[in-house]
Design an enzyme around this catalytic site. Structure first.
Site, PDB file in Angstrom:
ATOM      1  N   HIS A 202     -20.812 -27.726 -19.896  1.00 54.41           N
ATOM      2  CA  HIS A 202     -19.536 -28.101 -19.285  1.00 54.41           C
ATOM      3  C   HIS A 202     -18.398 -27.218 -19.770  1.00 54.41           C
ATOM      4  O   HIS A 202     -18.506 -26.499 -20.766  1.00 54.41           O
ATOM      5  CB  HIS A 202     -19.221 -29.568 -19.590  1.00 54.41           C
ATOM      6  CG  HIS A 202     -19.009 -29.872 -21.046  1.00 54.41           C
ATOM      7  ND1 HIS A 202     -17.786 -29.719 -21.659  1.00 54.41           N
ATOM      8  CD2 HIS A 202     -19.865 -30.318 -22.001  1.00 54.41           C
ATOM      9  CE1 HIS A 202     -17.890 -30.059 -22.936  1.00 54.41           C
ATOM     10  NE2 HIS A 202     -19.145 -30.426 -23.164  1.00 54.41           N
ATOM     11  N   CYS A 218     -22.980 -31.219 -26.791  1.00 55.46           N
ATOM     12  CA  CYS A 218     -23.144 -30.555 -25.504  1.00 55.46           C
ATOM     13  C   CYS A 218     -22.816 -29.074 -25.606  1.00 55.46           C
ATOM     14  O   CYS A 218     -22.249 -28.604 -26.596  1.00 55.46           O
ATOM     15  CB  CYS A 218     -22.265 -31.220 -24.449  1.00 55.46           C
ATOM     16  SG  CYS A 218     -22.819 -32.884 -24.003  1.00 55.46           S
TER      17      CYS A 218
END
Length: 248
Positions: A202, A218
């Protein structure tokens, strides 16, 4: 034909000038050459190495879907983490995303032994999941739904706690999309064997975390980079997360 240096230097000056002019004129055309017949074939060549001006433009301010993404001060980032085309070190098939956790790189494998390389930020203790999976789906300007255990550790996030609406098969709550949203401008959702790993590739407004291990786990990218990656990969793209690549 003679291969001697004398013969090589005997090229007629007029012929040389005409060849040079023809070559210069062809620079405005696509990279096509002809094979032994008359049918042209396309030759994929490495993208030119960007210079300082191109990098400034690459990471300049941009408005996307009504959101104003600020420019990135690239002079404060190690140039090794700039988006760039490189020789592919992964050996994976074209279209595969490879996250090299040891070096904080994400590669998108291309044809002819090339790859697009992006700098990424990772979790403090290293990426907790590794292996092969797929990008099940992608989303532009996603909402952020912090996990319940994170909210329990950080009560200030309680206002973003999500609830599942069974009647409409959707999650309610979370943080609205925007430039301050932790998922940034784009999110790519990693699934393994049909199940959500809860890990994402992301965007992030925190450009200073690229090349470091500071997030909750992440794979975070500069917003300008994640938009570029998003536009290059379709849903279902394979992804490999590994620390086994050679040092680059």
């Amino acid at each position: 034909m003679s291969n001697s240096p004398i013969a090589a230097r005997s090229l007629n000056r007029r012929r040389f000038l005409s060849m040079t002019a023809a070559g210069a004129a062809s620079l405005g055309l696509s990279a096509c050459v002809s094979s032994s017949g008359d049918t042209p074939r396309i030759v994929e060549r490495p993208e030119p190495e960007p210079g300082p001006v191109q990098y400034s433009s690459m990471y300049g301010a941009v408005t996307d879907a009504g959101y104003d993404i600020p420019a990135v001060p690239i002079e404060k980032i190690n140039p090794r983490y700039y988006r760039q085309e490189v020789a592919d070190p992964t050996g994976e098939r074209p279209g595969t995303i490879v996250v090299d956790t040891a070096n904080h790189f994400l590669y998108l494998v291309r044809e002819r032994g090339r790859a697009m390389r992006y700098g990424v930020g990772l979790g403090r203790a290293g990426f907790e999941w590794a292996g092969r999976a797929e990008i099940k789906y992608k989303q532009q300007w996603p909402r952020w739904f912090p996990p319940a255990e994170m909210i329990d550790r950080r009560p200030e996030l309680e206002k973003y706690r999500a609830e599942y609406d069974k009647a409409n098969d959707q999650w309610l709550g979370g943080m609205q999309p925007g430039v301050s949203n932790p998922l940034g401008a784009r999110a790519l959702y990693i699934f393994e064997d049909g199940k959500d790993t809860l890990y994402r590739v992301h965007g992030s407004p925190e450009w200073w975390t690229i090349g470091k291990s500071v997030s909750s786990g992440c794979v975070r990218m500069i917003n300008q980079d994640v938009i570029d990656l998003y536009n290059r990969v379709p849903d279902g793209s394979p992804i490999l997360v590994t620390s086994g690549l050679r040092s680059v």
